[in-house]
Design a protein around this motif. Structure first.
Motif, PDB file in Angstrom:
ATOM      1  N   UNK A  91       0.916   7.799   7.746  1.00  0.00           N
ATOM      2  CA  UNK A  91      -0.124   8.185   8.691  1.00  0.00           C
ATOM      3  C   UNK A  91      -1.353   7.312   8.532  1.00  0.00           C
ATOM      4  N   UNK A  92      -2.443   7.691   9.195  1.00  0.00           N
ATOM      5  CA  UNK A  92      -3.663   6.891   9.142  1.00  0.00           C
ATOM      6  C   UNK A  92      -4.360   7.062   7.801  1.00  0.00           C
ATOM      7  N   UNK A  93      -5.235   6.105   7.470  1.00  0.00           N
ATOM      8  CA  UNK A  93      -5.929   6.212   6.189  1.00  0.00           C
ATOM      9  C   UNK A  93      -6.997   7.305   6.223  1.00  0.00           C
TER      10      UNK A  93
ATOM     11  N   UNK B 229       5.852   2.268  -2.344  1.00  0.00           N
ATOM     12  CA  UNK B 229       6.702   3.301  -1.745  1.00  0.00           C
ATOM     13  C   UNK B 229       6.218   3.755  -0.378  1.00  0.00           C
ATOM     14  N   UNK B 230       4.927   3.574  -0.080  1.00  0.00           N
ATOM     15  CA  UNK B 230       4.407   4.031   1.198  1.00  0.00           C
ATOM     16  C   UNK B 230       3.064   3.403   1.507  1.00  0.00           C
ATOM     17  N   UNK B 231       2.800   3.198   2.816  1.00  0.00           N
ATOM     18  CA  UNK B 231       1.548   2.579   3.254  1.00  0.00           C
ATOM     19  C   UNK B 231       1.038   3.312   4.493  1.00  0.00           C
ATOM     20  N   UNK B 232      -0.199   3.025   4.878  1.00  0.00           N
ATOM     21  CA  UNK B 232      -0.783   3.657   6.058  1.00  0.00           C
ATOM     22  C   UNK B 232      -0.330   2.959   7.342  1.00  0.00           C
ATOM     23  N   UNK B 233      -0.625   3.592   8.461  1.00  0.00           N
ATOM     24  CA  UNK B 233      -0.091   3.174   9.757  1.00  0.00           C
ATOM     25  C   UNK B 233      -0.356   1.718  10.103  1.00  0.00           C
TER      26      UNK B 233
ATOM     27  N   UNK C 206       5.994   2.317 -10.621  1.00  0.00           N
ATOM     28  CA  UNK C 206       7.275   2.082  -9.952  1.00  0.00           C
ATOM     29  C   UNK C 206       7.289   2.576  -8.509  1.00  0.00           C
ATOM     30  N   UNK C 207       6.400   3.531  -8.191  1.00  0.00           N
ATOM     31  CA  UNK C 207       6.356   4.074  -6.833  1.00  0.00           C
ATOM     32  C   UNK C 207       4.885   4.265  -6.445  1.00  0.00           C
ATOM     33  N   UNK C 208       4.326   3.242  -5.795  1.00  0.00           N
ATOM     34  CA  UNK C 208       2.908   3.232  -5.451  1.00  0.00           C
ATOM     35  C   UNK C 208       2.727   3.579  -3.975  1.00  0.00           C
ATOM     36  N   UNK C 209       1.792   4.465  -3.697  1.00  0.00           N
ATOM     37  CA  UNK C 209       1.418   4.769  -2.316  1.00  0.00           C
ATOM     38  C   UNK C 209       0.010   4.232  -2.081  1.00  0.00           C
TER      39      UNK C 209
ATOM     40  N   UNK D 156       4.309  13.824   3.715  1.00  0.00           N
ATOM     41  CA  UNK D 156       4.988  12.543   3.569  1.00  0.00           C
ATOM     42  C   UNK D 156       4.682  11.925   2.213  1.00  0.00           C
ATOM     43  N   UNK D 157       3.426  11.998   1.800  1.00  0.00           N
ATOM     44  CA  UNK D 157       3.054  11.419   0.507  1.00  0.00           C
ATOM     45  C   UNK D 157       3.771  12.121  -0.639  1.00  0.00           C
TER      46      UNK D 157
END
Length: 254
Positions: free
Chosen positions: A84-86, A65-69, A42-45, A93-94
């Motif tokens: 942020x960057x990978x 829910x979140x991805x890199x820059x 349900x909440x993938x980063x 943040x994560x």
């Protein structure tokens, strides 16, 4: 057994075997690690742009829910929170995004990042695609692991059709020597075993780094010119930077 108790037993069995929100199961990632991940995330980063693209292709959207820059494809990725960057994502943040699944990549993310997230109790599924065939395998395994098996089959069928079409169009054409620049300082290219190397070959080209002993060798301009590329492909994660000077530099060298 009465009819009522029989129906109750069937209902109980169905409830026990149907996935529910929050239910977890052990899955194996591409490094052979066992990860206790949710049946229905349900909440993938996502820890890399390539992962983000695969997740969207598999049908995830609201669940991301979140991805890199530099995750900018598809367009919907632009509205997702940035971690942020990978290479150096923000741990704070994560954690604040409260993910129930984090997807990382072996060839790009730092191992200490993966270990720290795992120690914090987050399920981290690591992919490790190698070349074209490895990428197909990764998509298939992600589909199986994340409950998107049919979606992954559709993606793979589409990719194979496009690949066959490209190969058929370029088979009888000359094979130009290609330099694929993916780093600016130092100048890094894609060697054997990489997806870029396979794609160059499928498109009818010859990678000037195809015989290098490492997948991502560093070159200087003199080495590139000695290999006499006929096509130069420039890539960079520095999107805001003006790369006109690079184009001019290679043209001047030629």
């Amino acid at each position: 057994m009465t009819k009522k108790s029989f129906l109750s037993a069937i209902l109980l069995s169905l409830l026990l075997h149907c996935p529910v929100e929050g239910q977890q199961r052990p899955i194996m990632d591409e490094l052979g690690r066992t990860v206790k991940a949710p049946v229905s995330p349900r909440r993938i980063v996502s820890l890399a742009p390539s992962i983000t693209e695969i997740l969207f292709a598999l049908g995830f959207n609201e669940e991301i829910a979140g991805v890199t820059s530099f995750s900018d494809f598809p367009g919907a990725a632009l509205s997702k929170p940035r971690i942020g960057s990978f290479v150096s994502p923000s741990m704070e943040m994560m954690v604040s995004l409260k993910p129930d699944l984090i997807v990382a990549i072996q060839d790009g993310n730092r191992w200490e990042t993966i270990e720290r997230l795992s120690h914090l109790g987050f399920p981290v599924y690591v992919i490790d695609p190698k070349g074209w065939k490895g990428t197909l395998k990764t998509i298939e395994q992600m589909g199986n692991a994340f409950g998107k098996r049919e979606e992954s089959k559709r993606i793979l069928d589409d990719m194979m059709k496009k690949k066959d079409r490209i190969v058929s169009l370029t088979r009888s054409l000359p094979s130009p020597r290609v330099f694929y620049q993916m780093g600016l300082s130092p100048v890094v290219t894609a060697g054997p075993g990489t997806l870029a190397d396979d794609l160059i070959r499928m498109a009818g080209g010859r990678n000037i780094a195809e015989n290098e002993p490492t997948p991502y060798p560093a070159y200087n301009t003199e080495t590139v010119m000695l290999k006499a590329p006929e096509v130069i492909v420039l890539t960079s994660m520095e999107r805001e930077r003006d790369h006109t000077h690079l184009v001019k530099m290679w043209r001047d060298w030629k």
